[in-house]
Design a protein around this motif. Structure first.
Motif, mmCIF file in Angstrom:
data_model
loop_
_atom_site.group_PDB
_atom_site.id
_atom_site.type_symbol
_atom_site.label_atom_id
_atom_site.label_comp_id
_atom_site.label_asym_id
_atom_site.label_seq_id
_atom_site.Cartn_x
_atom_site.Cartn_y
_atom_site.Cartn_z
ATOM 1 N N PHE A 14 0.826 -1.202 0.000
ATOM 2 C CA PHE A 14 0.000 0.000 0.000
ATOM 3 C C PHE A 14 0.863 1.256 0.000
ATOM 4 O O PHE A 14 0.593 2.209 -0.732
ATOM 5 C CB PHE A 14 -0.928 0.005 1.216
ATOM 6 N N VAL A 15 1.914 1.248 0.791
ATOM 7 C CA VAL A 15 2.802 2.412 0.846
ATOM 8 C C VAL A 15 3.571 2.572 -0.463
ATOM 9 O O VAL A 15 3.670 3.670 -1.015
ATOM 10 C CB VAL A 15 3.767 2.304 2.046
ATOM 11 N N LEU A 16 4.117 1.488 -0.979
ATOM 12 C CA LEU A 16 4.919 1.571 -2.192
ATOM 13 C C LEU A 16 4.096 1.880 -3.442
ATOM 14 O O LEU A 16 4.592 2.517 -4.368
ATOM 15 C CB LEU A 16 5.691 0.264 -2.408
ATOM 16 N N LEU A 17 2.840 1.431 -3.478
ATOM 17 C CA LEU A 17 2.019 1.624 -4.667
ATOM 18 C C LEU A 17 1.030 2.778 -4.542
ATOM 19 O O LEU A 17 0.100 2.865 -5.331
ATOM 20 C CB LEU A 17 1.273 0.327 -5.003
ATOM 21 N N SER A 18 1.212 3.651 -3.574
ATOM 22 C CA SER A 18 0.371 4.840 -3.500
ATOM 23 C C SER A 18 0.690 5.733 -4.701
ATOM 24 O O SER A 18 1.853 6.097 -4.901
ATOM 25 C CB SER A 18 0.621 5.616 -2.212
ATOM 26 N N PRO A 19 -0.323 6.075 -5.514
ATOM 27 C CA PRO A 19 -0.043 6.862 -6.724
ATOM 28 C C PRO A 19 0.592 8.202 -6.388
ATOM 29 O O PRO A 19 0.093 8.952 -5.557
ATOM 30 C CB PRO A 19 -1.412 7.060 -7.354
ATOM 31 N N GLY A 20 1.711 8.495 -7.021
ATOM 32 C CA GLY A 20 2.387 9.761 -6.842
ATOM 33 C C GLY A 20 3.455 9.774 -5.769
ATOM 34 O O GLY A 20 4.255 10.692 -5.720
ATOM 35 N N LEU A 21 3.489 8.769 -4.905
ATOM 36 C CA LEU A 21 4.492 8.764 -3.844
ATOM 37 C C LEU A 21 5.871 8.435 -4.406
ATOM 38 O O LEU A 21 6.777 9.266 -4.367
ATOM 39 C CB LEU A 21 4.120 7.766 -2.753
ATOM 40 N N LEU A 22 6.047 7.248 -4.934
ATOM 41 C CA LEU A 22 7.312 6.887 -5.587
ATOM 42 C C LEU A 22 7.226 7.097 -7.094
ATOM 43 O O LEU A 22 8.130 7.630 -7.713
ATOM 44 C CB LEU A 22 7.664 5.433 -5.291
ATOM 45 N N PHE A 23 6.130 6.629 -7.672
ATOM 46 C CA PHE A 23 5.928 6.788 -9.108
ATOM 47 C C PHE A 23 4.440 6.861 -9.398
ATOM 48 O O PHE A 23 3.611 6.511 -8.567
ATOM 49 C CB PHE A 23 6.573 5.630 -9.895
ATOM 50 N N GLN A 24 4.101 7.349 -10.575
ATOM 51 C CA GLN A 24 2.710 7.428 -11.013
ATOM 52 C C GLN A 24 2.635 6.855 -12.418
ATOM 53 O O GLN A 24 3.358 7.269 -13.308
ATOM 54 C CB GLN A 24 2.218 8.871 -11.011
ATOM 55 N N LEU A 25 1.762 5.886 -12.584
ATOM 56 C CA LEU A 25 1.616 5.196 -13.856
ATOM 57 C C LEU A 25 0.158 5.202 -14.249
ATOM 58 O O LEU A 25 -0.642 4.629 -13.530
ATOM 59 C CB LEU A 25 2.126 3.767 -13.698
ATOM 60 N N PRO A 26 -0.345 5.790 -15.243
ATOM 61 C CA PRO A 26 0.275 6.695 -16.204
ATOM 62 C C PRO A 26 0.483 8.075 -15.595
ATOM 63 O O PRO A 26 -0.311 8.541 -14.802
ATOM 64 C CB PRO A 26 -0.720 6.758 -17.347
ATOM 65 N N GLY A 27 1.544 8.708 -15.988
ATOM 66 C CA GLY A 27 1.871 10.027 -15.461
ATOM 67 C C GLY A 27 1.108 11.127 -16.166
ATOM 68 O O GLY A 27 0.469 10.919 -17.194
ATOM 69 N N ARG A 28 1.171 12.309 -15.621
ATOM 70 C CA ARG A 28 0.496 13.453 -16.241
ATOM 71 C C ARG A 28 1.258 13.974 -17.455
ATOM 72 O O ARG A 28 0.663 14.418 -18.417
ATOM 73 C CB ARG A 28 0.340 14.585 -15.232
ATOM 74 N N GLU A 29 2.586 13.903 -17.406
ATOM 75 C CA GLU A 29 3.397 14.445 -18.487
ATOM 76 C C GLU A 29 3.972 13.373 -19.400
ATOM 77 O O GLU A 29 4.277 13.638 -20.548
ATOM 78 C CB GLU A 29 4.529 15.297 -17.914
ATOM 79 N N GLY A 30 4.159 12.178 -18.889
ATOM 80 C CA GLY A 30 4.727 11.101 -19.682
ATOM 81 C C GLY A 30 4.100 9.782 -19.284
ATOM 82 O O GLY A 30 3.054 9.735 -18.643
ATOM 83 N N CYS A 31 4.748 8.709 -19.685
ATOM 84 C CA CYS A 31 4.236 7.385 -19.353
ATOM 85 C C CYS A 31 4.363 7.106 -17.854
ATOM 86 O O CYS A 31 3.463 6.551 -17.251
ATOM 87 C CB CYS A 31 4.980 6.343 -20.179
#
Length: 69
Positions: A14-31
């Motif tokens: 839950f901590v590692l896959l929180s959107p925007g914490l470590l990474f965001q997939l799909p991102g706002r500017e790129g993949c």
């Protein structure tokens, strides 16, 4: 003895896959965006699917167990 494996795996994922914490997939500017602390509806759905898939793998296929006490 209590089995703390599922709880530990769920909290860590839950901590590692929180959107925007470590990474965001799909991102706002790129993949993929890293560490932007922002989220979108699409990234919430993708991260929820990843969380479900990984928790099923770790709890059902690998059968992670952690006994304390």
């Amino acid at each position: 003895m209590s089995d703390w494996g599922p709880i530990f795996v769920a909290v860590v994922l839950f901590v590692l896959l929180s959107p925007g914490l470590l990474f965001q997939l799909p991102g706002r500017e790129g993949c993929v965006d890293f560490g932007n602390f922002k989220t979108s509806a699409a990234s919430i759905v993708v991260h929820a699917f990843l969380y479900f898939a990984l928790i099923c793998v770790f709890l059902l296929a690998v059968k992670v167990h952690l006994y304390l006490g």
